[in-house]
Motif scaffolding. Structure first.
Motif, PDB file in Angstrom:
ATOM      1  N   LEU A 281      -2.361  -3.611  -0.090  1.00 20.41           N
ATOM      2  CA  LEU A 281      -1.235  -4.051  -0.917  1.00 20.41           C
ATOM      3  C   LEU A 281      -0.441  -5.143  -0.196  1.00 20.41           C
ATOM      4  CD1 LEU A 281       0.010  -0.525  -2.026  1.00 20.41           C
ATOM      5  CD2 LEU A 281      -1.251  -2.153  -3.434  1.00 20.41           C
ATOM      6  N   ALA A 282      -0.269  -4.970   1.101  1.00 13.54           N
ATOM      7  CA  ALA A 282       0.532  -5.928   1.874  1.00 13.54           C
ATOM      8  C   ALA A 282      -0.061  -7.332   1.818  1.00 13.54           C
ATOM      9  CB  ALA A 282       0.653  -5.454   3.325  1.00 13.54           C
ATOM     10  N   GLU A 283      -1.386  -7.421   1.774  1.00 12.01           N
ATOM     11  CA  GLU A 283      -2.036  -8.744   1.739  1.00 12.01           C
ATOM     12  C   GLU A 283      -1.579  -9.559   0.524  1.00 12.01           C
ATOM     13  OE1 GLU A 283      -3.717 -10.076   4.030  1.00 12.01           O
ATOM     14  OE2 GLU A 283      -4.528  -8.452   5.264  1.00 12.01           O
TER      15      GLU A 283
ATOM     16  N   LEU B 191       4.667  -4.176   6.051  1.00 12.21           N
ATOM     17  CA  LEU B 191       4.557  -2.734   6.304  1.00 12.21           C
ATOM     18  C   LEU B 191       5.802  -2.179   6.997  1.00 12.21           C
ATOM     19  CD1 LEU B 191       0.795  -2.373   7.323  1.00 12.21           C
ATOM     20  CD2 LEU B 191       1.857  -1.936   5.096  1.00 12.21           C
ATOM     21  N   ASN B 192       6.530  -3.041   7.717  1.00  9.00           N
ATOM     22  CA  ASN B 192       7.753  -2.588   8.395  1.00  9.00           C
ATOM     23  C   ASN B 192       9.005  -2.739   7.538  1.00  9.00           C
ATOM     24  OD1 ASN B 192       6.448  -1.790  10.757  1.00  9.00           O
ATOM     25  ND2 ASN B 192       6.483  -3.884  11.574  1.00  9.00           N
ATOM     26  N   SER B 193       8.867  -3.322   6.349  1.00 14.03           N
ATOM     27  CA  SER B 193      10.042  -3.440   5.476  1.00 14.03           C
ATOM     28  C   SER B 193      10.324  -2.065   4.857  1.00 14.03           C
ATOM     29  CB  SER B 193       9.821  -4.516   4.411  1.00 14.03           C
ATOM     30  OG  SER B 193       8.807  -4.174   3.490  1.00 14.03           O
ATOM     31  N   SER B 194      11.524  -1.908   4.316  1.00 11.66           N
ATOM     32  CA  SER B 194      11.978  -0.552   3.974  1.00 11.66           C
ATOM     33  C   SER B 194      11.127   0.076   2.870  1.00 11.66           C
ATOM     34  CB  SER B 194      13.453  -0.571   3.583  1.00 11.66           C
ATOM     35  OG  SER B 194      13.639  -1.346   2.436  1.00 11.66           O
ATOM     36  N   MET B 195      10.925   1.374   3.002  1.00  8.89           N
ATOM     37  CA  MET B 195      10.072   2.122   2.085  1.00  8.89           C
ATOM     38  C   MET B 195      10.812   2.352   0.767  1.00  8.89           C
ATOM     39  SD  MET B 195       7.027   3.343   2.026  1.00  8.89           S
ATOM     40  CE  MET B 195       6.525   3.698   3.718  1.00  8.89           C
ATOM     41  N   ILE B 196      10.145   2.066  -0.341  1.00  9.38           N
ATOM     42  CA  ILE B 196      10.724   2.297  -1.669  1.00  9.38           C
ATOM     43  C   ILE B 196      10.053   3.505  -2.317  1.00  9.38           C
ATOM     44  CG2 ILE B 196      11.121   1.325  -3.959  1.00  9.38           C
ATOM     45  CD1 ILE B 196      12.748  -0.073  -1.806  1.00  9.38           C
TER      46      ILE B 196
ATOM     47  N   TRP C 110       6.426   5.254  -1.332  1.00  8.79           N
ATOM     48  CA  TRP C 110       5.197   5.152  -0.556  1.00  8.79           C
ATOM     49  C   TRP C 110       3.995   5.126  -1.475  1.00  8.79           C
ATOM     50  CZ3 TRP C 110       0.480   7.192   0.414  1.00  8.79           C
ATOM     51  CH2 TRP C 110      -0.155   6.783   1.617  1.00  8.79           C
ATOM     52  N   PRO C 111       3.057   4.199  -1.323  1.00  7.34           N
ATOM     53  CA  PRO C 111       2.879   3.236  -0.233  1.00  7.34           C
ATOM     54  C   PRO C 111       3.581   1.892  -0.430  1.00  7.34           C
ATOM     55  CG  PRO C 111       0.984   3.163  -1.681  1.00  7.34           C
ATOM     56  CD  PRO C 111       1.899   4.212  -2.240  1.00  7.34           C
ATOM     57  N   PHE C 112       4.512   1.789  -1.353  1.00  8.62           N
ATOM     58  CA  PHE C 112       5.143   0.499  -1.633  1.00  8.62           C
ATOM     59  C   PHE C 112       6.414   0.291  -0.808  1.00  8.62           C
ATOM     60  CE2 PHE C 112       2.387   1.148  -5.176  1.00  8.62           C
ATOM     61  CZ  PHE C 112       1.946  -0.128  -5.512  1.00  8.62           C
ATOM     62  N   ARG C 113       6.430  -0.819  -0.039  1.00  7.92           N
ATOM     63  CA  ARG C 113       7.613  -1.258   0.694  1.00  7.92           C
ATOM     64  C   ARG C 113       8.383  -2.255  -0.165  1.00  7.92           C
ATOM     65  NH1 ARG C 113       3.323   1.345   3.436  1.00  7.92           N
ATOM     66  NH2 ARG C 113       3.970   1.770   5.582  1.00  7.92           N
ATOM     67  N   VAL C 114       9.598  -2.563   0.269  1.00  4.33           N
ATOM     68  CA  VAL C 114      10.449  -3.439  -0.536  1.00  4.33           C
ATOM     69  C   VAL C 114       9.809  -4.812  -0.728  1.00  4.33           C
ATOM     70  CG1 VAL C 114      11.877  -4.302   1.389  1.00  4.33           C
ATOM     71  CG2 VAL C 114      12.841  -4.171  -0.931  1.00  4.33           C
ATOM     72  N   LEU C 115       9.047  -5.295   0.264  1.00  2.68           N
ATOM     73  CA  LEU C 115       8.412  -6.610   0.121  1.00  2.68           C
ATOM     74  C   LEU C 115       7.160  -6.561  -0.761  1.00  2.68           C
ATOM     75  CD1 LEU C 115       8.865  -8.180   3.683  1.00  2.68           C
ATOM     76  CD2 LEU C 115      10.029  -8.823   1.548  1.00  2.68           C
ATOM     77  N   GLU C 116       6.859  -5.407  -1.299  1.00  2.00           N
ATOM     78  CA  GLU C 116       5.771  -5.288  -2.277  1.00  2.00           C
ATOM     79  C   GLU C 116       6.317  -4.984  -3.670  1.00  2.00           C
ATOM     80  OE1 GLU C 116       2.497  -3.539   0.857  1.00  2.00           O
ATOM     81  OE2 GLU C 116       4.009  -2.216   0.003  1.00  2.00           O
ATOM     82  N   CYS C 117       7.630  -5.036  -3.792  1.00  2.00           N
ATOM     83  CA  CYS C 117       8.309  -4.758  -5.064  1.00  2.00           C
ATOM     84  C   CYS C 117       9.114  -5.985  -5.479  1.00  2.00           C
ATOM     85  CB  CYS C 117       9.275  -3.582  -4.931  1.00  2.00           C
ATOM     86  SG  CYS C 117       8.516  -2.043  -4.383  1.00  2.00           S
TER      87      CYS C 117
ATOM     88  N   SER D 290       8.672   9.006  -3.519  1.00  2.00           N
ATOM     89  CA  SER D 290       9.854   8.228  -3.867  1.00  2.00           C
ATOM     90  C   SER D 290      10.917   8.371  -2.793  1.00  2.00           C
ATOM     91  CB  SER D 290      10.424   8.669  -5.209  1.00  2.00           C
ATOM     92  OG  SER D 290      11.499   7.815  -5.570  1.00  2.00           O
ATOM     93  N   HIS D 291      11.384   7.216  -2.291  1.00  2.00           N
ATOM     94  CA  HIS D 291      12.469   7.203  -1.316  1.00  2.00           C
ATOM     95  C   HIS D 291      13.800   6.848  -1.970  1.00  2.00           C
ATOM     96  CE1 HIS D 291      10.236   7.546   2.615  1.00  2.00           C
ATOM     97  NE2 HIS D 291       9.267   7.496   1.733  1.00  2.00           N
TER      98      HIS D 291
END
Lengths: 379, 138
Positions: free
Chosen positions: A158-160, A187-192, A194-201, B68-69
């Motif tokens: 997903l990060a790619e 991957l180090n951006s905040s978790m929204i 899981w597995p989605f981080r804020v930079l994947e949203c 969900s976080h």
């Protein structure tokens, strides 16, 4: 090739996008519409067909027209692809001669926006959203682990997507997120969720965008700022609400059938496409899209993106505005994917790709509820 | 009172929620085309109506999940928490939360067997899921 019978003669976003606290949702739509009309030397009085997800009567009043054709189709963020598809039919049938498709949302600042309410009687309300669904980020994303598991992929798949799109966004002065990021950054951006981080949203933003469509013969008499862009083919499919009610959690039937119809009506194949936009509210959507549209085999999309194929200099430039994740996402992003495709056909994108003659725009709406496809090409 | 969302039954789904109040999952079923979920009074394949309702076993396997976080309505005290899709043993796919395991990605595998239990929300009994053998309740 199909005749160049229906063309886009106006296309513009609102003056400002991103964080626009001083303009209402309707104001953003009308601002973009006036700019799009200006591309073709038209005024509101010339518009005899309107489309949008806002109430058509209110849109008509605010723009200042009494249209004989009105389309209020709302199947979520891909509605604008369906509006284009319907406008093509209306223009061919003589139901209108100039159609304005308008979008305005104050997704972030919420100016001039009614209170949101959740319908707890609809199927998603009774059977999905009751389970702590705090937003689209914890429902639109829900099928992804079935996909990753099926193909033995991990979170970096997903990060790619975000990494590749950040390279385009860095060339887009109007993008909300303009920084080039690495897989580790993502991957180090905040978790929204899981597995989605804020930079994947997608971020939530404000913005407007409009298109003006007419017939090629009418366009020939207009004083156009830019060469018209041909609507070569369209498709759509409504699959039904609810991401858990998808036929297959690892492939979106509406992507498959909508895109197939667009290719069929344009008399094109994937080999004819130079530029691609796939609606990316979340990072899994370009993976599903690349596979369901037939650009790559099942399970191969992330590796394809990682190879650089969709990045600047690659063989299939994709989401060249940075995508909904990097550029802007007002809530119904489809209009902005269309805008970037038009810019690429006009040769006016800040991230312009040399030599592109065709563009495929794939939308999704209502969290895997519907899809709409538009193929554009130079005349 | 958790303040979690309470599903609002319609006449067409009322039987579903009446059965969950008895600790059971029932769904309409077409003799020719199988289970109908979300519940509708007709078969979406052939249009047959009315349909008989049949009971499901309450067993299934995890088909997908997220953690969900961000708290949904009434979930402020549970963050982070699982939202899962369950492939029931009989076939229909349902959404729920997963309880009875640590809330980490490593706690869950796709295909993991789960069983239903019920959460009382203002008298409406909402299906929830836990690993087979777990006795966790809400």
């Amino acid at each position: 090739m199909k005749p160049d019978d229906i063309v886009i003669v106006g296309a513009s976003e609102s003056e400002n996008i991103g964080i626009v606290p001083d303009v209402s949702a309707m104001g953003l739509a009308i601002d973009s519409a006036l700019r799009a009309l200006d591309d073709a030397g038209l005024t509101p009085a010339d518009v005899d067909g309107i489309a949008g997800t806002m109430h058509p009567a209110e849109l008509a009043l605010q723009l200042g027209t009494r249209p004989r054709y009105a389309d209020g189709t709302n199947v979520g963020g891909c509605s604008y692809m369906l509006h284009v598809r319907h406008a093509v039919a209306a223009l061919r049938a003589g139901m209108a001669s100039v159609v304005g498709i308008m979008h305005g949302e104050s997704g972030r600042s919420r100016v001039g926006v009614p209170m949101m309410s959740m319908d707890m009687t609809a199927a998603p309300g009774q059977f999905e959203r009751i389970y702590g669904v705090a937003g689209t980020f914890s429902m639109f994303t829900l099928p992804v682990m079935a996909y990753l598991n099926k193909y033995g992929l991990d979170e970096s798949a997903l990060a790619e997507v975000s990494v590749a799109q950040s390279k385009w966004a860095a060339q887009q002065p109007r993008a909300l997120r303009q920084k080039i990021v690495t897989v580790d950054d993502v991957l180090n951006s905040s978790m929204i969720a899981w597995p989605f981080r804020v930079l994947e949203c997608c971020p939530l933003t404000d913005g407007g965008g409009s298109l003006v469509l007419t017939t090629a013969s009418r366009a020939a008499d207009m004083d156009l700022k830019y060469a018209p862009v041909v609507v070569a083919g369209t498709g759509s499919l409504v699959e039904g609400a609810g991401s858990s009610f998808m036929e297959d959690l690892t492939s979106f039937r509406a992507f498959r059938e909508s895109s197939a119809e667009a290719f069929r009506t344009a008399e094109m194949t994937v080999d004819d496409i130079d530029h691609l936009m796939i609606y990316d509210a979340y990072a899994h959507l370009p993976l599903y899209g690349l596979e369901d549209l037939g650009f790559v085999g099942k399970g191969e999309a992330s590796e394809f993106i990682k190879s650089g194929a969709t990045s600047p200099g690659g063989s299939l430039p994709m989401n060249t505005n940075g995508g909904g994740i990097m550029y802007t996402h007002t809530g119904m992003y489809g209009m902005f994917a269309l805008q970037e495709a038009v810019r690429q056909m006009r040769g006016t994108s800040p991230a312009q790709v040399d030599g592109v003659e065709t563009s495929f725009v794939q939308g999704v709406g209502g969290m895997f509820a519907a899809a709409g496809s538009v193929i554009l090409r130079k005349p | 009172m958790s303040g979690k969302s309470v599903p609002s039954a319609t006449p067409e789904t009322l039987q579903y929620w009446e059965h969950t109040a008895q600790g059971e999952i029932w769904m309409p079923r077409c003799d020719d085309h199988g289970w109908v979920f979300p519940p509708r009074p007709h078969c979406p394949t052939c249009g047959k109506r009315p349909l008989d309702w049949k009971q499901l076993s309450g067993k299934g396997r995890i088909a997908s999940f997220i953690i969900s976080h961000r708290a949904g309505v009434g979930y402020q005290d549970e963050v982070p928490y699982f939202i899962i899709i369950v492939d029931t043993a009989e076939g229909p796919r349902m959404v729920g939360n997963l309880y009875g395991v640590p809330v980490t990605p490593e706690s869950v595998t796709i295909g993991m067997p789960v069983e239903v239990f019920f959460e009382d929300r203002e008298g409406v009994h909402v299906p929830q899921w836990r690993p087979v053998g777990s006795t966790v309740t809400l």
